[in-house]
Design a protein around this motif. Sequence first.
Motif, PDB file in Angstrom:
ATOM      1  N   LEU A   5      20.426  23.299  -6.282  1.00 31.92           N
ATOM      2  CA  LEU A   5      19.115  23.240  -6.605  1.00 31.92           C
ATOM      3  C   LEU A   5      18.336  22.984  -5.432  1.00 31.92           C
ATOM      4  O   LEU A   5      18.537  22.370  -4.553  1.00 31.92           O
ATOM      5  N   GLN A   6      17.164  23.688  -5.617  1.00 36.48           N
ATOM      6  CA  GLN A   6      16.308  23.557  -4.370  1.00 36.48           C
ATOM      7  C   GLN A   6      15.222  22.501  -4.027  1.00 36.48           C
ATOM      8  O   GLN A   6      14.404  22.551  -3.255  1.00 36.48           O
ATOM      9  N   GLN A   7      15.330  21.469  -4.885  1.00 35.18           N
ATOM     10  CA  GLN A   7      14.584  20.194  -5.033  1.00 35.18           C
ATOM     11  C   GLN A   7      15.062  19.123  -4.219  1.00 35.18           C
ATOM     12  O   GLN A   7      16.480  18.977  -4.391  1.00 35.18           O
ATOM     13  N   ASP A  88      18.018  16.236 -11.080  1.00 35.64           N
ATOM     14  CA  ASP A  88      18.529  15.909  -9.770  1.00 35.64           C
ATOM     15  C   ASP A  88      19.636  15.096  -9.714  1.00 35.64           C
ATOM     16  O   ASP A  88      20.685  15.292  -8.755  1.00 35.64           O
ATOM     17  N   ARG A 288       7.822  30.762  -4.529  1.00 34.24           N
ATOM     18  CA  ARG A 288       8.880  30.028  -4.959  1.00 34.24           C
ATOM     19  C   ARG A 288       9.967  30.073  -3.871  1.00 34.24           C
ATOM     20  O   ARG A 288      10.099  31.183  -3.194  1.00 34.24           O
ATOM     21  N   THR A 289      10.663  28.857  -3.187  1.00 31.03           N
ATOM     22  CA  THR A 289      11.581  29.076  -2.319  1.00 31.03           C
ATOM     23  C   THR A 289      12.854  28.795  -3.045  1.00 31.03           C
ATOM     24  O   THR A 289      13.032  27.670  -3.703  1.00 31.03           O
ATOM     25  N   HIS A 290      13.793  29.638  -2.775  1.00 31.36           N
ATOM     26  CA  HIS A 290      15.324  29.485  -3.582  1.00 31.36           C
ATOM     27  C   HIS A 290      16.624  29.160  -2.371  1.00 31.36           C
ATOM     28  O   HIS A 290      17.356  28.341  -2.762  1.00 31.36           O
ATOM     29  N   SER A 295      15.524  27.259  -8.179  1.00 29.52           N
ATOM     30  CA  SER A 295      14.232  26.585  -7.862  1.00 29.52           C
ATOM     31  C   SER A 295      13.672  26.146  -9.416  1.00 29.52           C
ATOM     32  O   SER A 295      13.706  26.954 -10.483  1.00 29.52           O
ATOM     33  N   THR A 297      10.561  23.685 -11.077  1.00 27.82           N
ATOM     34  CA  THR A 297       9.335  22.803 -11.073  1.00 27.82           C
ATOM     35  C   THR A 297       8.941  22.398 -12.217  1.00 27.82           C
ATOM     36  O   THR A 297       8.898  23.348 -13.249  1.00 27.82           O
ATOM     37  N   ASN A 302       4.044  22.161 -10.739  1.00 29.25           N
ATOM     38  CA  ASN A 302       3.820  23.499 -10.436  1.00 29.25           C
ATOM     39  C   ASN A 302       2.293  23.293  -9.946  1.00 29.25           C
ATOM     40  O   ASN A 302       1.416  22.682 -10.327  1.00 29.25           O
ATOM     41  N   THR A 314      14.097  29.189 -11.904  1.00 29.49           N
ATOM     42  CA  THR A 314      14.373  30.430 -11.487  1.00 29.49           C
ATOM     43  C   THR A 314      15.252  30.880 -10.589  1.00 29.49           C
ATOM     44  O   THR A 314      15.841  29.700 -10.001  1.00 29.49           O
ATOM     45  N   GLU A 316      17.034  33.946  -7.506  1.00 29.98           N
ATOM     46  CA  GLU A 316      16.494  35.229  -6.984  1.00 29.98           C
ATOM     47  C   GLU A 316      17.706  36.319  -7.262  1.00 29.98           C
ATOM     48  O   GLU A 316      18.829  35.785  -7.605  1.00 29.98           O
TER      49      GLU A 316
END
Length: 356
Positions: A5-7, A88, A288-290, A295, A297, A302, A314, A316
């Motif tokens: 996960l990207q957070q 998380d 968004r950044t993956h 990703s 939010t 958001n 989401t 890619e």
Amino acid sequence: MTIPLQQEPSGEELTERERRVLEAVIRTYVDFAEPAGSRTVARRFELGISPATIRNTMSDLEAKGYLFHPHTSAGRVPTDRAYRYFVDRLIRPAKLSEAERDQLAQELDPASSAVERMVWRATRALSLLCQELGVAIAPRLESAVLERLELIQVSSSKVLMVATLRSGVARTIYVDLPGDVPQDALVNVTQVLNERLAGLMLREIRDTLPDRLRGSSIMDAHTDELLNIFMQSGQDLFDWESFTGTELHIGHASVLATQPEFSSGEQLKGLIELTEQHDVLSGALEDRTHGGGLSITIGGENTSEALSGFTLVTAEYHVGDLKGVIGVIGPTRMPYEKVISIVDYTSSLVTRILGP
């Protein structure tokens, strides 16, 4: 299964008891869409503590911003912060069943592998399997590499330009002519275009087309006239936005309309208005950044106020060297573990089907 996960994980530490009670409240609220009370939590989960202790722990979590009291209810509801902590630190992505994998494979029939149709089908499959709103954007083609061009005369005043990109994507654009153009001129111009432009990115072609087409060795009056049309219209003909078509794909909104969050007329109206705001949804997906993972939010994370009551999950997908985004939008009360697994698997499946 581990899905990146990207957070960044939330920094605050909770005690073991707080973690277990928070997880129990979240799972109860996700399952029943009703504020979770201490007795309900005690009955559903073997926490080894009394309802009174659970109630006190829930009060502590409320003070820390993880739970809140809706109206006069005795139960608590998770906040966006609680869902973030859950995603998380507590989440255990579910394993897809064979039936779910089979359903996705059937919906994403490799026999019809045109990019737009494949992505359109994938958003609808996500809506049905996740019971959330499937969304996707087509790959941005500005960096796509042109493989070849074909010119096909469709009338005395119009030519169809078929551009095939190295990723396997094809696009067609109509080019207006001043009058009849002989077939040999079309052949000559097609040869020049392919010699000068094949192997270049679309943005290179758009920015340098006149210079690249000057000085052809096979010029005649008709060829020269047709080439001038391309030289003068190059920025429009090879602008990547002209190639992308309808960029946003949306699945079945009706699956969200059945959820408790949209039971009132006003809430349902807000949902319908959201599905009509294509610029908001497209912008949210594009920004968004993956980084190779998913990703997520949640609510106020958001950037658009229109999405402040929703979660976006989401991933890619890839078409050769191009990238698009696919996933779901739903209320923050979402079965995250199931949704994450389905979105991750769907993006991988789309990439596998559309890849080189």
